[in-house]
Design an enzyme around this catalytic site. Sequence first.
Site, PDB file in Angstrom:
ATOM      1  N   ASP A  35       0.300  10.069   5.231  1.00 24.03           N
ATOM      2  CA  ASP A  35       1.225   9.000   4.849  1.00 24.03           C
ATOM      3  C   ASP A  35       2.243   8.775   5.981  1.00 24.03           C
ATOM      4  OD1 ASP A  35       3.112   7.405   3.708  1.00 24.03           O
ATOM      5  OD2 ASP A  35       3.326   8.595   1.880  1.00 24.03           O
ATOM      6  N   CYS A  72      -4.491   4.055  -1.456  1.00 20.67           N
ATOM      7  CA  CYS A  72      -3.456   4.987  -1.006  1.00 20.67           C
ATOM      8  C   CYS A  72      -2.359   5.006  -2.058  1.00 20.67           C
ATOM      9  CB  CYS A  72      -2.928   4.614   0.383  1.00 20.67           C
ATOM     10  SG  CYS A  72      -2.097   3.008   0.474  1.00 20.67           S
ATOM     11  N   CYS A 106       0.699   0.559   3.505  1.00 23.39           N
ATOM     12  CA  CYS A 106       0.483   1.117   4.859  1.00 23.39           C
ATOM     13  C   CYS A 106      -0.999   1.419   5.101  1.00 23.39           C
ATOM     14  CB  CYS A 106       1.323   2.380   5.073  1.00 23.39           C
ATOM     15  SG  CYS A 106       3.103   2.117   4.914  1.00 23.39           S
ATOM     16  N   ARG A 107      -1.480   2.505   4.510  1.00 24.42           N
ATOM     17  CA  ARG A 107      -2.814   2.981   4.879  1.00 24.42           C
ATOM     18  C   ARG A 107      -3.952   2.148   4.299  1.00 24.42           C
ATOM     19  NH1 ARG A 107      -1.765   8.795   2.620  1.00 24.42           N
ATOM     20  NH2 ARG A 107      -0.498   7.471   1.259  1.00 24.42           N
ATOM     21  N   SER A 108      -3.917   1.879   2.987  1.00 19.43           N
ATOM     22  CA  SER A 108      -5.096   1.209   2.402  1.00 19.43           C
ATOM     23  C   SER A 108      -5.249  -0.253   2.833  1.00 19.43           C
ATOM     24  CB  SER A 108      -5.163   1.378   0.879  1.00 19.43           C
ATOM     25  OG  SER A 108      -4.071   0.803   0.227  1.00 19.43           O
ATOM     26  N   ASN A 161      -0.088   1.105  -1.247  1.00 22.95           N
ATOM     27  CA  ASN A 161      -0.865  -0.089  -0.846  1.00 22.95           C
ATOM     28  C   ASN A 161      -0.093  -0.998   0.099  1.00 22.95           C
ATOM     29  OD1 ASN A 161      -2.496  -2.947  -2.449  1.00 22.95           O
ATOM     30  ND2 ASN A 161      -3.254  -1.704  -0.779  1.00 22.95           N
TER      31      ASN A 161
HETATM   32  P1  4NP Z   1       0.931   4.030   1.745  1.00 21.89           P
HETATM   33  O1  4NP Z   1       2.386   4.509   2.216  1.00 21.89           O
HETATM   34  O2  4NP Z   1       0.571   4.896   0.561  1.00 21.89           O
HETATM   35  O3  4NP Z   1       0.082   4.302   2.927  1.00 21.89           O
HETATM   36  O4  4NP Z   1       1.046   2.563   1.393  1.00 21.89           O
HETATM   37  C1  4NP Z   1       3.475   4.574   1.342  1.00 21.89           C
HETATM   38  C2  4NP Z   1       4.216   3.443   1.084  1.00 21.89           C
HETATM   39  C3  4NP Z   1       5.317   3.519   0.259  1.00 21.89           C
HETATM   40  C4  4NP Z   1       5.680   4.718  -0.300  1.00 21.89           C
HETATM   41  C5  4NP Z   1       4.929   5.855  -0.044  1.00 21.89           C
HETATM   42  C6  4NP Z   1       3.827   5.779   0.774  1.00 21.89           C
HETATM   43  N1  4NP Z   1       6.832   4.798  -1.118  1.00 21.89           N
HETATM   44  O5  4NP Z   1       7.161   5.919  -1.546  1.00 21.89           O
HETATM   45  O6  4NP Z   1       7.460   3.775  -1.389  1.00 21.89           O
END
Ligand code: 4NP
Length: 162
Positions: free
Chosen positions: A124, A7, A12-14, A10
């Site tokens: 996201d 994702c 939340c989703r992955s 790294n």
């Molecule tokens: P992820 O979510 O891609 O599912 O881990 C996010 C976590 C942090 C950010 C964006 C998406 N960020 O912009 O910091």
Amino acid sequence: MRVLCVCLGNICRSPTAEAVLRALAEREAPGLITAVDSAGIAAYHVGEPPDRRSIGAARRRGYDLSSLRARQVAAEDFHTFDLMLAMDRANLSALMRAAPRRARARIDLFLAHAADLGVDEVPDPYYGADDGFDRVLDLIEAGARRLLARLREQGTAAPASQ
Ligand code: 4NP
């Protein structure tokens, strides 16, 4: 079969996908997936544990994300893994752009085999409301089931030389 879930951050989703896919594969298809890991396109959160909202939502369904730590996708991932599964199309495009010509890994969307869900991206949840994290788990649990089913089919259909 070695699988990397990808994702943006790294956190939340992955990592959620990593834990869900690992648990489901161990329970329902031992030996089919030999390694599951996760990584982010961006380096913003490298070294950090998953977002506390992801840890909480996952814990309520029996998955422990607390020991995971964020890392960025690395050049060798394209040679180490058989399958790199992106959570959304932006992640998919970033992986395609970064892939070397002779990559071992096939790059696809995590929900590529889950057309019946009506969506092909895991949205996201980072800047959204808390129920976004449950939605992430719903999609990832369903997607992981579809993925395992597809890999099982391919495993039995593959020629002996592969
Ligand atoms: P992820 O979510 O891609 O599912 O881990 C996010 C976590 C942090 C950010 C964006 C998406 N960020 O912009 O910091």
